[in-house]
Design a protein around this motif. Structure first.
Motif, mmCIF file in Angstrom:
data_model
loop_
_atom_site.group_PDB
_atom_site.id
_atom_site.type_symbol
_atom_site.label_atom_id
_atom_site.label_comp_id
_atom_site.label_asym_id
_atom_site.label_seq_id
_atom_site.Cartn_x
_atom_site.Cartn_y
_atom_site.Cartn_z
ATOM 1 N N LEU A 23 0.836 -1.204 0.000
ATOM 2 C CA LEU A 23 0.000 0.000 0.000
ATOM 3 C C LEU A 23 0.867 1.249 0.000
ATOM 4 N N LEU A 24 1.938 1.232 0.791
ATOM 5 C CA LEU A 24 2.793 2.413 0.896
ATOM 6 C C LEU A 24 3.535 2.686 -0.404
ATOM 7 N N VAL A 25 4.086 1.649 -1.030
ATOM 8 C CA VAL A 25 4.822 1.883 -2.284
ATOM 9 C C VAL A 25 3.873 2.322 -3.393
ATOM 10 N N LYS A 26 2.618 1.874 -3.358
ATOM 11 C CA LYS A 26 1.651 2.326 -4.371
ATOM 12 C C LYS A 26 1.364 3.814 -4.210
ATOM 13 N N HIS A 27 1.252 4.273 -2.978
ATOM 14 C CA HIS A 27 1.037 5.707 -2.753
ATOM 15 C C HIS A 27 2.250 6.513 -3.218
ATOM 16 N N LEU A 28 3.437 6.041 -2.919
ATOM 17 C CA LEU A 28 4.640 6.757 -3.355
ATOM 18 C C LEU A 28 4.769 6.731 -4.878
ATOM 19 N N TYR A 29 4.383 5.639 -5.481
ATOM 20 C CA TYR A 29 4.428 5.544 -6.945
ATOM 21 C C TYR A 29 3.421 6.508 -7.571
ATOM 22 N N VAL A 73 7.013 19.004 5.498
ATOM 23 C CA VAL A 73 7.256 18.998 6.932
ATOM 24 C C VAL A 73 8.106 17.767 7.234
ATOM 25 N N GLY A 74 9.320 17.944 7.622
ATOM 26 C CA GLY A 74 10.205 16.823 7.915
ATOM 27 C C GLY A 74 10.772 16.196 6.664
ATOM 28 N N LEU A 75 11.341 15.016 6.824
ATOM 29 C CA LEU A 75 11.973 14.308 5.716
ATOM 30 C C LEU A 75 10.935 13.854 4.701
ATOM 31 N N ARG A 76 11.430 13.669 3.467
ATOM 32 C CA ARG A 76 10.562 13.173 2.399
ATOM 33 C C ARG A 76 11.058 11.798 1.965
ATOM 34 N N TYR A 77 10.125 11.043 1.348
ATOM 35 C CA TYR A 77 10.445 9.681 0.947
ATOM 36 C C TYR A 77 10.072 9.484 -0.518
ATOM 37 N N ALA A 78 10.891 8.690 -1.219
ATOM 38 C CA ALA A 78 10.650 8.394 -2.628
ATOM 39 C C ALA A 78 11.053 6.955 -2.906
ATOM 40 N N LEU A 79 10.544 6.397 -4.001
ATOM 41 C CA LEU A 79 10.867 5.031 -4.380
ATOM 42 C C LEU A 79 12.203 4.967 -5.110
ATOM 43 N N THR A 80 12.903 3.910 -4.898
ATOM 44 C CA THR A 80 14.070 3.597 -5.712
ATOM 45 C C THR A 80 13.575 2.866 -6.964
ATOM 46 N N ASP A 81 14.483 2.534 -7.874
ATOM 47 C CA ASP A 81 14.087 1.756 -9.055
ATOM 48 C C ASP A 81 13.486 0.421 -8.635
ATOM 49 N N ARG A 82 14.088 -0.183 -7.626
ATOM 50 C CA ARG A 82 13.562 -1.446 -7.125
ATOM 51 C C ARG A 82 12.170 -1.248 -6.515
ATOM 52 N N GLY A 83 11.986 -0.122 -5.829
ATOM 53 C CA GLY A 83 10.684 0.172 -5.238
ATOM 54 C C GLY A 83 9.615 0.413 -6.291
ATOM 55 N N ARG A 84 9.984 1.080 -7.408
ATOM 56 C CA ARG A 84 9.015 1.306 -8.483
ATOM 57 C C ARG A 84 8.582 -0.011 -9.120
ATOM 58 N N ALA A 85 9.515 -0.915 -9.265
ATOM 59 C CA ALA A 85 9.166 -2.234 -9.811
ATOM 60 C C ALA A 85 8.189 -2.957 -8.882
ATOM 61 N N LEU A 86 8.445 -2.855 -7.579
ATOM 62 C CA LEU A 86 7.538 -3.482 -6.610
ATOM 63 C C LEU A 86 6.155 -2.850 -6.685
ATOM 64 N N ALA A 87 6.083 -1.520 -6.825
ATOM 65 C CA ALA A 87 4.801 -0.820 -6.895
ATOM 66 C C ALA A 87 4.016 -1.231 -8.137
ATOM 67 N N ILE A 88 4.712 -1.379 -9.268
ATOM 68 C CA ILE A 88 4.037 -1.785 -10.501
ATOM 69 C C ILE A 88 3.457 -3.188 -10.352
ATOM 70 N N GLU A 89 4.228 -4.093 -9.747
ATOM 71 C CA GLU A 89 3.736 -5.444 -9.503
ATOM 72 C C GLU A 89 2.530 -5.427 -8.558
ATOM 73 N N ALA A 90 2.618 -4.589 -7.520
ATOM 74 C CA ALA A 90 1.534 -4.507 -6.547
ATOM 75 C C ALA A 90 0.253 -3.974 -7.192
ATOM 76 N N LEU A 91 0.378 -2.944 -8.021
ATOM 77 C CA LEU A 91 -0.787 -2.364 -8.690
ATOM 78 C C LEU A 91 -1.399 -3.341 -9.685
ATOM 79 N N ALA A 92 -0.576 -4.191 -10.281
ATOM 80 C CA ALA A 92 -1.097 -5.188 -11.218
ATOM 81 C C ALA A 92 -1.955 -6.216 -10.493
ATOM 82 N N ARG A 93 -1.641 -6.478 -9.240
ATOM 83 C CA ARG A 93 -2.405 -7.442 -8.453
ATOM 84 C C ARG A 93 -3.612 -6.793 -7.775
ATOM 85 N N ASN A 94 -3.425 -5.563 -7.319
ATOM 86 C CA ASN A 94 -4.442 -4.912 -6.485
ATOM 87 C C ASN A 94 -4.387 -3.415 -6.753
#
Length: 440
Positions: A23-29, A73-94
């Motif tokens: 869920l978190l990587v999908k939001h970041l993606y 506000v505070g630190l920010r977070y972003a996906l790495t290339d590996r994280g983007r691949a995980l997000a794409i796989e996650a979105l394909a499933r759900n």
């Protein structure tokens, strides 16, 4: 807050690590770079929970930390290339992208705590709730015990007798507002529950103070008890979990959205599905208090069936089902024409609502020269509809909101089909000749 406390750890959420991470990587993606405050708003998860998840994602090189920006506000977070691949796989499933779901186990417990059958309705409460509606006392005293029973309610009678309107209003008697989840998690699948079309959120300023004193789980929405109505458009597939291949999202069926409230099936017998098939659909839920639903994967799961189920029809009930089915339904309540006194009370009420003066001669004409002459039953909808159409005529003619008997006769002629009504006859003379009305 005691009913649904805010989770402070990943374990408190009742969700698997995989569900939370995806869920978190999908939001970041979807949004790119996000700070913790924005992630809290998007996921409805507390900061400490998100920090746990982010730490795991960073350890596996799915997420990287970015510096502050002027708007963050505070630190920010972003996906790495590996994280983007995980997000794409996650979105394909759900494809679900919204506040975090609650587990099916938490949802089942929540339903039981908020049960629609746990709240007792007294005769005084019933009559108070409908004090602004002209309704015979005996009808209210039939509806009250029926709602208590937990059995389905069958209401029947001619169209225009208030079956749908009264059925929807019963929801106001079912107790305090309820907490409805945005979504529920069934294993690694997500089923979307909250529907802004049918669920009415309550503003925090209007909510019971005890429920907001410490803050309930923001994965839930405080809403009025739902009252859902479906008519001739109803099909059996609308009573099952629907899966959209385009969005890859599971959507809850109608009866699940109506949980802890009322589900009224209107115009029974006019659906594209046979009434006996609709009745059969409810046998197991009504007997076991459990509804068994299926995901797109074929997995079946049980969920508590906690709904006041109402069937409403304009047809003869014996034409829709045999005696065995009718016995199973339980309470069968007839809605029929009203008395002349009640008709007059409704007429006066409509005049007040439309801000027009009450004219007793106009009411006499409606009762005597129209209803009595043509043998038309006195239905509760007639005053509202006839006065409304007569006002349309008055405004068309450019006058004030003053209705004449001629306008009412025209409205009657246009309202009913194939009735020989001549607006140019002398209504006063014919009413005098054909009808003598008691003092109302």
């Amino acid at each position: 807050a005691a009913l649904a406390p805010r989770p402070r750890t990943m374990a408190d959420t009742g969700l698997s690590r995989n569900t939370l991470e995806e869920l978190l990587v999908k939001h970041l993606y979807d949004a790119g770079v996000l700070d913790l405050q924005t992630l809290v708003k998007r996921t409805a998860l507390a900061g400490p929970v998100l920090e746990e998840i982010l730490a795991l994602l960073r350890a596996n090189q799915y997420v990287e930390v970015r510096g502050k920006s002027e708007s963050s506000v505070g630190l920010r977070y972003a996906l790495t290339d590996r994280g983007r691949a995980l997000a794409i796989e996650a979105l394909a499933r759900n494809g679900y992208l919204g506040p975090a779901p609650i587990s099916i186990g938490q949802y089942a417990a929540l339903i039981q705590e908020q049960s629609v059958h746990a709240h007792e309705i007294t005769r005084e409460q019933m009559h108070e709730a409908f004090s602004d509606i002209v309704l015979r006392d005996s009808l209210l005293d039939e509806l009250g015990p029926a709602v208590h029973s937990g059995r389905p309610i069958f209401v029947y009678g001619p169209p225009g007798t208030g079956k749908t309107y009264i059925g929807q209003r019963l929801a106001r008697l079912l107790g305090e507002p309820v907490l409805i989840p945005y979504a529920i998690a069934v294993d690694e699948s997500t089923v979307q529950i909250f529907d802004p079309i049918v669920h009415q959120p309550i503003e925090s300023s209007d909510a019971p103070s005890l429920m907001l004193q410490q803050g309930f789980d923001p994965r839930l929405v405080l809403c009025q008890r739902p009252a859902i109505v479906t008519g001739g458009e109803l099909t059996l597939d609308m009573l099952e979990v629907r899966y959209s291949k385009e969005t890859r999202i599971h959507h809850a069926p109608l009866q699940l959205k109506a949980t802890n409230g009322i589900y009224l099936i209107d115009d029974l017998g006019r659906q594209r599905v046979a009434p006996v098939d609709l009745f059969n659909r409810w046998i197991v839920p009504l007997e076991n208090r459990l509804d068994y639903l299926s995901l797109a994967s074929g997995k079946r799961f049980p969920v508590p069936f906690d709904v006041v189920l109402i069937f409403s029809t304009n047809l003869n009930p014996t034409d829709l089902a045999d005696d065995a089915f009718l016995r199973r339904i339980g309470h069968k309540i007839h809605f029929g024409p009203v008395s002349p006194q009640d008709y007059a009370a409704i007429w006066k009420q409509v005049c007040r609502e439309r801000n027009i003066p009450f004219d007793s001669e106009l009411l006499e004409y409606a009762l005597g020269d129209l209803h009595a002459r043509y043998g038309t039953p006195l239905l509760p909808c007639h005053p509202r509809d006839l006065i409304g159409m007569a006002l349309d005529q008055a405004r068309y003619e450019g006058g004030a909101d003053q209705i004449t008997t001629h306008m009412l006769a025209t409205a009657w002629k246009n309202y009913f089909v194939n009735l020989d009504v001549d607006p140019d006859t002398d209504p006063a003379a014919e009413a005098q000749a054909n009808n003598t009305l008691e003092d109302l």
